[in-house]
Write a protein that holds these residues in place. Sequence first.
Motif, mmCIF file in Angstrom:
data_model
loop_
_atom_site.group_PDB
_atom_site.id
_atom_site.type_symbol
_atom_site.label_atom_id
_atom_site.label_comp_id
_atom_site.label_asym_id
_atom_site.label_seq_id
_atom_site.Cartn_x
_atom_site.Cartn_y
_atom_site.Cartn_z
ATOM 1 N N ASN A 27 90.349 49.246 60.539
ATOM 2 C CA ASN A 27 90.352 50.597 60.808
ATOM 3 C C ASN A 27 89.467 51.241 59.380
ATOM 4 O O ASN A 27 89.373 52.325 59.099
ATOM 5 N N HIS A 28 88.602 50.268 59.101
ATOM 6 C CA HIS A 28 87.732 50.851 58.106
ATOM 7 C C HIS A 28 86.172 51.078 58.608
ATOM 8 O O HIS A 28 85.760 50.262 59.152
ATOM 9 N N ALA A 29 85.515 52.240 58.299
ATOM 10 C CA ALA A 29 84.526 52.495 58.659
ATOM 11 C C ALA A 29 83.322 52.233 57.729
ATOM 12 O O ALA A 29 83.224 52.830 56.434
ATOM 13 N N ALA A 30 82.301 51.332 58.007
ATOM 14 C CA ALA A 30 81.365 50.729 57.091
ATOM 15 C C ALA A 30 80.206 49.979 57.870
ATOM 16 O O ALA A 30 80.432 49.487 58.910
ATOM 17 N N PHE A 31 79.011 50.174 57.243
ATOM 18 C CA PHE A 31 78.093 49.499 57.911
ATOM 19 C C PHE A 31 77.925 47.849 57.778
ATOM 20 O O PHE A 31 78.722 47.606 56.869
ATOM 21 N N HIS A 32 77.696 47.318 58.500
ATOM 22 C CA HIS A 32 77.771 45.834 58.516
ATOM 23 C C HIS A 32 77.310 45.286 57.066
ATOM 24 O O HIS A 32 77.971 44.372 56.662
ATOM 25 N N GLU A 33 76.287 45.666 56.478
ATOM 26 C CA GLU A 33 75.850 45.221 55.405
ATOM 27 C C GLU A 33 76.882 45.598 54.129
ATOM 28 O O GLU A 33 77.183 44.692 53.210
ATOM 29 N N ASP A 34 77.508 46.650 54.181
ATOM 30 C CA ASP A 34 78.461 46.895 53.272
ATOM 31 C C ASP A 34 79.867 46.225 53.442
ATOM 32 O O ASP A 34 80.349 45.714 52.374
ATOM 33 N N CYS A 35 80.193 46.020 54.597
ATOM 34 C CA CYS A 35 81.461 45.157 54.755
ATOM 35 C C CYS A 35 81.129 43.771 54.325
ATOM 36 O O CYS A 35 81.799 43.260 53.649
ATOM 37 N N THR A 36 79.925 43.106 54.669
ATOM 38 C CA THR A 36 79.757 41.692 54.516
ATOM 39 C C THR A 36 79.550 41.673 52.837
ATOM 40 O O THR A 36 80.092 40.737 52.236
ATOM 41 N N VAL A 37 78.491 42.397 52.160
ATOM 42 C CA VAL A 37 78.400 42.069 50.882
ATOM 43 C C VAL A 37 79.688 42.467 50.199
ATOM 44 O O VAL A 37 79.926 41.772 49.210
ATOM 45 N N GLY A 38 80.363 43.568 50.592
ATOM 46 C CA GLY A 38 81.405 44.144 49.847
ATOM 47 C C GLY A 38 82.458 43.002 49.717
ATOM 48 O O GLY A 38 83.399 42.800 48.684
ATOM 49 N N LEU B 114 84.717 49.446 61.792
ATOM 50 C CA LEU B 114 84.514 50.646 62.718
ATOM 51 C C LEU B 114 83.141 50.944 62.106
ATOM 52 O O LEU B 114 82.672 50.950 61.060
ATOM 53 N N CYS B 115 82.286 51.445 63.145
ATOM 54 C CA CYS B 115 81.011 51.963 62.748
ATOM 55 C C CYS B 115 81.260 53.325 62.056
ATOM 56 O O CYS B 115 82.089 54.116 62.575
ATOM 57 N N PRO B 116 80.631 53.692 60.936
ATOM 58 C CA PRO B 116 80.885 54.903 60.224
ATOM 59 C C PRO B 116 80.215 56.069 60.927
ATOM 60 O O PRO B 116 80.549 57.179 60.595
ATOM 61 N N VAL B 117 79.370 55.910 61.822
ATOM 62 C CA VAL B 117 78.776 56.961 62.761
ATOM 63 C C VAL B 117 79.392 57.283 63.744
ATOM 64 O O VAL B 117 79.740 58.338 64.168
ATOM 65 N N THR B 118 79.876 56.352 64.642
ATOM 66 C CA THR B 118 80.562 56.511 65.962
ATOM 67 C C THR B 118 81.968 56.387 66.078
ATOM 68 O O THR B 118 82.671 56.842 67.023
#
Length: 147
Positions: free
Chosen positions: A81-92, A44-48
């Motif tokens: 159902n996890h809200a995070a930016f693309h960079e955070d998801c991928t690298v995480g 999920l987008c953490p903003v919208t």
Amino acid sequence: MTLHLGQHSSLPATPDEAVLDYVPNPRPGRDYLVRFVAPEFTSLCPVTGQPDFAHIVIDYVPGATIVESKSLKLFLGSFRNHAAFHEDCTVGIGVRLVAEMAPVWLRIGGYWYPRGGIPIDVFWQTGAAPVGVWVPDQGVPSYRGRG
């Protein structure tokens, strides 16, 4: 010992709740590449709060263990159902696998479908691939109506 293989396992509510299972490397002392492809990854987008979609490719050279695929599927599904930016998801995802599995080498490519007209591709790896290991291209073309 695996917690998921051969058992009924529910999708974890969050990535932090997901348990990744590892089993002994069946070919210890031999460098080889393992690839996992998740073409329908969602978060999920953490903003919208709107869904984001990606094609995730994970390549790794095992150390003492390999990740059990069912537990990896559940872990990746827990981002739904996890809200995070693309960079955070991928690298995480890559950082967690490295921290727990301790592979010889790992790289991850997150090929994110466009939102607002801009696709975002995120790449991370632990360093140079081991000499002599065949590392094919991840096979995901630059965005032109990716499908």
